[in-house]
Design a protein around this motif. Structure first.
Motif, PDB file in Angstrom:
ATOM      1  N   ALA A   1       0.829  -1.203   0.000  1.00  0.00           N
ATOM      2  CA  ALA A   1       0.000   0.000   0.000  1.00  0.00           C
ATOM      3  C   ALA A   1       0.866   1.256   0.000  1.00  0.00           C
ATOM      4  O   ALA A   1       0.605   2.200  -0.756  1.00  0.00           O
ATOM      5  CB  ALA A   1      -0.929  -0.007   1.213  1.00  0.00           C
ATOM      6  N   VAL A   2       1.903   1.272   0.836  1.00  0.00           N
ATOM      7  CA  VAL A   2       2.795   2.437   0.879  1.00  0.00           C
ATOM      8  C   VAL A   2       3.549   2.570  -0.435  1.00  0.00           C
ATOM      9  O   VAL A   2       3.706   3.679  -0.971  1.00  0.00           O
ATOM     10  CB  VAL A   2       3.770   2.319   2.070  1.00  0.00           C
ATOM     11  CG1 VAL A   2       4.862   3.390   1.991  1.00  0.00           C
ATOM     12  CG2 VAL A   2       3.007   2.439   3.374  1.00  0.00           C
ATOM     13  N   ARG A   3       3.991   1.446  -0.981  1.00  0.00           N
ATOM     14  CA  ARG A   3       4.759   1.459  -2.229  1.00  0.00           C
ATOM     15  C   ARG A   3       3.961   2.082  -3.363  1.00  0.00           C
ATOM     16  O   ARG A   3       4.516   2.796  -4.214  1.00  0.00           O
ATOM     17  CB  ARG A   3       5.151   0.009  -2.577  1.00  0.00           C
ATOM     18  CG  ARG A   3       5.799  -0.177  -3.935  1.00  0.00           C
ATOM     19  CD  ARG A   3       7.190   0.395  -3.966  1.00  0.00           C
ATOM     20  NE  ARG A   3       7.760   0.268  -5.297  1.00  0.00           N
ATOM     21  CZ  ARG A   3       7.645   1.177  -6.254  1.00  0.00           C
ATOM     22  NH1 ARG A   3       6.981   2.291  -6.027  1.00  0.00           N
ATOM     23  NH2 ARG A   3       8.193   0.986  -7.439  1.00  0.00           N
ATOM     24  N   LEU A   4       2.658   1.842  -3.409  1.00  0.00           N
ATOM     25  CA  LEU A   4       1.829   2.403  -4.471  1.00  0.00           C
ATOM     26  C   LEU A   4       1.329   3.803  -4.140  1.00  0.00           C
ATOM     27  O   LEU A   4       1.358   4.701  -4.983  1.00  0.00           O
ATOM     28  CB  LEU A   4       0.619   1.487  -4.730  1.00  0.00           C
ATOM     29  CG  LEU A   4       0.888   0.146  -5.418  1.00  0.00           C
ATOM     30  CD1 LEU A   4      -0.397  -0.668  -5.497  1.00  0.00           C
ATOM     31  CD2 LEU A   4       1.461   0.344  -6.810  1.00  0.00           C
ATOM     32  N   MET A   5       0.853   3.993  -2.903  1.00  0.00           N
ATOM     33  CA  MET A   5       0.115   5.203  -2.591  1.00  0.00           C
ATOM     34  C   MET A   5       0.998   6.430  -2.384  1.00  0.00           C
ATOM     35  O   MET A   5       0.573   7.547  -2.700  1.00  0.00           O
ATOM     36  CB  MET A   5      -0.754   4.979  -1.355  1.00  0.00           C
ATOM     37  CG  MET A   5      -1.931   4.048  -1.605  1.00  0.00           C
ATOM     38  SD  MET A   5      -2.950   4.524  -3.044  1.00  0.00           S
ATOM     39  CE  MET A   5      -3.466   6.182  -2.591  1.00  0.00           C
ATOM     40  N   VAL A   6       2.195   6.268  -1.850  1.00  0.00           N
ATOM     41  CA  VAL A   6       3.052   7.440  -1.647  1.00  0.00           C
ATOM     42  C   VAL A   6       3.375   8.123  -2.982  1.00  0.00           C
ATOM     43  O   VAL A   6       3.188   9.342  -3.124  1.00  0.00           O
ATOM     44  CB  VAL A   6       4.333   7.066  -0.879  1.00  0.00           C
ATOM     45  CG1 VAL A   6       5.360   8.208  -0.939  1.00  0.00           C
ATOM     46  CG2 VAL A   6       4.009   6.746   0.574  1.00  0.00           C
TER      47      VAL A   6
END
Length: 407
Positions: A99-104
């Motif tokens: 999630a962090v890898r995509l959303m940031v």
């Protein structure tokens, strides 16, 4: 995937890089309202430059939709691969990490897009219904930022490519289902690929986004569970004299299959069922390209070359930032010949993506690993305490029973 550590799969970074450059070319040409494939475009004269780059194999240089299918197949492969390779895969760490890898990067790209949208009035000089008009935001407000951040149900008006990140996120959340399905068809992989093609056809036939795009991720997942078989197959082929013609047919055939609807010319619009069927074959064509990039030494060397490896390094950032930049320069040079803004927009998009990769994407990698490790540690600590508590309760119950027995 790192080119230095992934061995033969380093070529897939180059495939991703080339696909990102093709998407850049695709959207650049879309600023011309006469370019075939753009919303509202009219037919172009046969033999004209626009005809040649649209209805011949030259279409490969601007096949944007098809390149997104390649992205999806690659994501299915590289995201599934660690799951099937690593015994005891850490699912607790995976979900927050992904999630962090995509959303940031998505959040940062939306803020950057908002800057470009606000920098110049976006009142389209083209008729309503063209790509430029549809992608412009003449009445910008902060609500567009919030809607763009909502990948599952929002609106990517200020950053057009975010539509595909929705399917990346859905695939990432549903990864266990894709892994189980790919493992289930491991021995019957041809049937699995045929099912993916059929579902893709059904998706484009009925205009269903889920069926149009999610099967491509499944094709990548099947390649991941069959990767050793793919490599063994490549070794057997490479031991033959006819290896180069074979791989050429696979690579060029896969690429041709992906743009097959275009090769039928403008007349494909009158044969809609044929067009739907040919589009359904796109994930299969993408899989052929990926297999050839893994197995064919000259093809692999091309994708492992420094330019394409570099393009692969910035590919995600380039994909996220390029459209607002193209639109900005189109309005900045409004009134000029249509290709004039592109002389500035394309280099600017590449330069901005380099900075975005360094400033945002690479940091998102570190943050995603950190949050994944934190979640995993917290889970183990909590789960460990629960186990200790259960063991203590069991021991206490056993001792109580034993004491009653003695009485």
């Amino acid at each position: 995937m790192n080119a230095k550590t992934s061995g033969r799969l380093a070529a897939l970074d180059g495939v991703r890089g080339l696909a990102a450059l093709i998407v850049l070319a695709h959207h650049s040409l879309y600023t011309n309202a006469a370019f075939p494939g753009t919303p509202g475009a009219v037919s172009v004269p046969q033999g004209s430059p626009m005809w040649w780059i649209s209805y011949t194999p030259l279409k490969l240089a601007s096949a944007g939709w098809e390149s997104v299918i390649v992205f999806f197949v690659l994501s299915g492969l590289v995201v599934t691969l660690p799951v099937v390779r690593k015994r005891g895969f850490d699912w607790v760490a995976y979900f927050p990490r992904r999630a962090v890898r995509l959303m940031v990067p998505v959040i940062a790209s939306v803020l950057l897009a908002a800057v470009f949208v606000m920098a110049i009035p976006q009142k389209s000089t083209q008729a309503d219904g063209t790509w430029l008009s549809d992608s412009s935001t003449p009445n910008f407000s902060w609500e567009y930022i919030v809607k763009a951040w909502d990948l599952l149900g929002g609106d990517g008006q200020i950053n057009n490519p975010l539509w595909s990140l929705r399917w990346e996120l859905i695939f990432s959340l549903a990864l266990p289902v894709f892994v189980i399905a790919a493992l289930a068809v491991r021995k019957w992989w041809l049937g699995g690929l045929a099912a993916a093609v059929a579902l893709t056809w059904l998706g484009v036939r009925t205009d269903s986004g889920a069926l149009s795009y999610l099967p491509a991720f499944f094709v990548g997942a099947v390649l991941a569970v069959r990767l050793e078989a793919v490599r063994n197959f490549a070794d057997r082929v490479n031991a033959r004299r006819w290896r180069h013609p074979f791989w050429f047919v696979m690579a060029f055939g896969g690429a041709t299959l992906m743009i097959a609807p275009w090769l039928f010319g403008p007349g494909i619009a009158d044969a809609k069922e044929l067009g739907f069927a040919l589009k359904g074959l796109a994930p299969f064509g993408a899989a052929a390209i990926v297999v050839a990039a893994i197995g064919w030494a000259p093809f692999r060397a091309l994708f492992e070359s420094k330019p394409l490896q570099f393009a692969g390094t910035i590919s995600f950032s380039l994909y996220l930032v390029h459209v607002p930049i193209i639109i900005f320069f189109t309005y900045l040079f409004a009134g000029q010949v249509w290709w004039m803004p592109l002389l500035f927009a394309v280099p600017a998009a590449i330069l901005v993506s380099i900075g975005f990769t360094w400033l945002v994407e690479k940091r998102s990698h570190g943050w995603s690993r950190a949050i994944g490790a934190w979640a995993s540690d917290r889970y183990r600590a909590s789960f460990g305490r629960e186990q200790e508590s259960e063991r203590a309760e069991t021991a206490a119950d056993t001792a109580a029973v034993a004491a009653q027995g003695r009485r």
